[in-house]
Motif scaffolding. Structure first.
Motif, mmCIF file in Angstrom:
data_model
loop_
_atom_site.group_PDB
_atom_site.id
_atom_site.type_symbol
_atom_site.label_atom_id
_atom_site.label_comp_id
_atom_site.label_asym_id
_atom_site.label_seq_id
_atom_site.Cartn_x
_atom_site.Cartn_y
_atom_site.Cartn_z
ATOM 1 N N ASP A 1 36.083 -83.751 -3.435
ATOM 2 C CA ASP A 1 36.629 -85.152 -3.885
ATOM 3 C C ASP A 1 37.174 -84.952 -5.376
ATOM 4 O OD1 ASP A 1 36.423 -86.324 -1.294
ATOM 5 O OD2 ASP A 1 34.377 -87.161 -1.821
ATOM 6 N N GLU A 2 36.472 -84.049 -5.921
ATOM 7 C CA GLU A 2 36.818 -84.239 -7.511
ATOM 8 C C GLU A 2 38.091 -83.411 -7.749
ATOM 9 O OE1 GLU A 2 32.373 -83.680 -6.677
ATOM 10 O OE2 GLU A 2 33.918 -82.715 -5.887
ATOM 11 N N VAL A 3 38.569 -82.911 -6.843
ATOM 12 C CA VAL A 3 39.668 -82.120 -7.058
ATOM 13 C C VAL A 3 41.070 -83.171 -6.894
ATOM 14 C CG1 VAL A 3 41.385 -80.252 -6.320
ATOM 15 C CG2 VAL A 3 38.724 -79.880 -6.290
ATOM 16 N N VAL A 4 41.861 -83.133 -8.146
ATOM 17 C CA VAL A 4 42.867 -84.009 -8.263
ATOM 18 C C VAL A 4 44.182 -83.008 -7.696
ATOM 19 C CG1 VAL A 4 44.289 -85.458 -9.702
ATOM 20 C CG2 VAL A 4 41.859 -85.580 -9.844
ATOM 21 N N ASN A 5 44.479 -82.019 -8.308
ATOM 22 C CA ASN A 5 45.467 -81.119 -7.980
ATOM 23 C C ASN A 5 44.824 -79.628 -7.766
ATOM 24 O OD1 ASN A 5 48.003 -82.773 -7.966
ATOM 25 N ND2 ASN A 5 47.173 -83.080 -10.175
ATOM 26 N N CYS A 6 45.474 -79.074 -6.855
ATOM 27 C CA CYS A 6 45.001 -77.700 -6.822
ATOM 28 C C CYS A 6 46.357 -76.525 -6.342
ATOM 29 C CB CYS A 6 43.966 -77.520 -5.735
ATOM 30 S SG CYS A 6 43.336 -75.811 -5.377
ATOM 31 N N TYR A 7 46.437 -75.908 -7.249
ATOM 32 C CA TYR A 7 47.561 -74.803 -6.958
ATOM 33 C C TYR A 7 47.197 -73.426 -6.868
ATOM 34 C CZ TYR A 7 49.891 -78.776 -8.965
ATOM 35 O OH TYR A 7 50.291 -80.120 -9.162
ATOM 36 N N ARG A 8 47.831 -72.629 -5.764
ATOM 37 C CA ARG A 8 47.544 -71.235 -5.961
ATOM 38 C C ARG A 8 48.591 -70.537 -6.521
ATOM 39 N NH1 ARG A 8 47.655 -67.784 -0.077
ATOM 40 N NH2 ARG A 8 47.099 -65.734 -1.110
ATOM 41 N N ILE A 9 48.165 -69.669 -7.657
ATOM 42 C CA ILE A 9 49.120 -69.305 -8.755
ATOM 43 C C ILE A 9 49.237 -67.632 -8.530
ATOM 44 C CG2 ILE A 9 48.649 -71.013 -10.115
ATOM 45 C CD1 ILE A 9 46.864 -69.732 -11.702
ATOM 46 N N THR A 10 50.196 -67.272 -9.545
ATOM 47 C CA THR A 10 50.117 -65.749 -9.643
ATOM 48 C C THR A 10 49.332 -65.420 -10.812
ATOM 49 O OG1 THR A 10 52.183 -65.998 -11.147
ATOM 50 C CG2 THR A 10 52.500 -65.447 -8.349
ATOM 51 N N GLY A 11 49.162 -64.137 -10.921
ATOM 52 C CA GLY A 11 48.344 -63.891 -12.245
ATOM 53 C C GLY A 11 47.069 -63.266 -12.019
ATOM 54 N N ASP A 12 46.075 -63.213 -13.151
ATOM 55 C CA ASP A 12 44.605 -62.785 -12.731
ATOM 56 C C ASP A 12 43.921 -63.708 -11.855
ATOM 57 O OD1 ASP A 12 45.127 -60.553 -14.409
ATOM 58 O OD2 ASP A 12 44.538 -61.332 -16.245
ATOM 59 N N GLU A 13 44.278 -64.871 -11.941
ATOM 60 C CA GLU A 13 43.555 -65.909 -11.058
ATOM 61 C C GLU A 13 44.390 -66.333 -10.019
ATOM 62 O OE1 GLU A 13 43.783 -66.432 -14.550
ATOM 63 O OE2 GLU A 13 41.639 -66.089 -15.195
ATOM 64 N N ASN A 14 43.701 -66.683 -8.965
ATOM 65 C CA ASN A 14 44.146 -67.234 -7.767
ATOM 66 C C ASN A 14 44.570 -68.623 -7.721
ATOM 67 O OD1 ASN A 14 42.040 -64.969 -7.024
ATOM 68 N ND2 ASN A 14 44.033 -64.554 -5.963
ATOM 69 N N ILE A 15 43.759 -69.324 -8.261
ATOM 70 C CA ILE A 15 43.730 -70.913 -8.204
ATOM 71 C C ILE A 15 43.696 -71.540 -9.538
ATOM 72 C CG2 ILE A 15 42.202 -72.734 -7.282
ATOM 73 C CD1 ILE A 15 43.570 -71.134 -4.889
#
Length: 147
Positions: free
Chosen positions: A89-103
């Motif tokens: 519930d705390e997550v307002v927005n979440c994106y899968r991204i490129t680069g060293d991190e995934n999220i």
């Protein structure tokens, strides 16, 4: 559907105030209220307008922290995390991204103890990095610049 100038103007009105009446939109763009209604309905049916929402101030309802958290998922943990994040519930927005991190996630939390408990939930999925948001620079707006 190619958007004509009237549709662009209607979209601008709705982005400025999604509760604006069709009559007011019609006055602003120069067409009748029924014509506005018909154009809006068509854009909704085609998925151009995906929905309407209330934007709630998290600070005014007890969430005193906003944070940006990136996650570098452990091998085999990305898919389980993608399923789990929908229930947080705390997550307002979440994106899968490129680069060293995934999220990358934007989260709202009550206080530092809530933040700590939230981060503890992420440990099984990967390595996280947290940045506390100090203030907003650009007010939330549409992802699409309207002509």
């Amino acid at each position: 559907m190619a958007l004509d100038q009237l549709n662009w103007k209607i979209l601008r009105c709705l982005q400025d105030n999604a509760r604006m009446s069709n009559a007011e939109i019609g006055r602003r763009v120069g067409i009748s209220s029924p014509a506005v209604s018909e154009r809006i309905k068509r854009m909704e049916d085609l998925g151009i307008i995906e929905g309407y929402k209330a934007i709630v101030s998290p600070f005014d309802i007890g969430y005193q922290l906003k944070a940006i958290i990136t996650l570098r998922a452990f091998m085999g943990k990305l898919k389980p995390f993608l399923e789990k994040v929908r229930s947080l519930d705390e997550v307002v927005n979440c994106y899968r991204i490129t680069g060293d991190e995934n999220i990358v996630m934007e989260v709202v939390l009550k206080d530092h103890k809530h933040l700590e408990a939230f981060i503890d939930q992420l440990i099984v999925y990967g390595e996280s990095k947290t940045q506390i948001v100090l203030s907003g620079v650009v007010k939330q707006r549409s992802l699409i610049p309207i002509k």
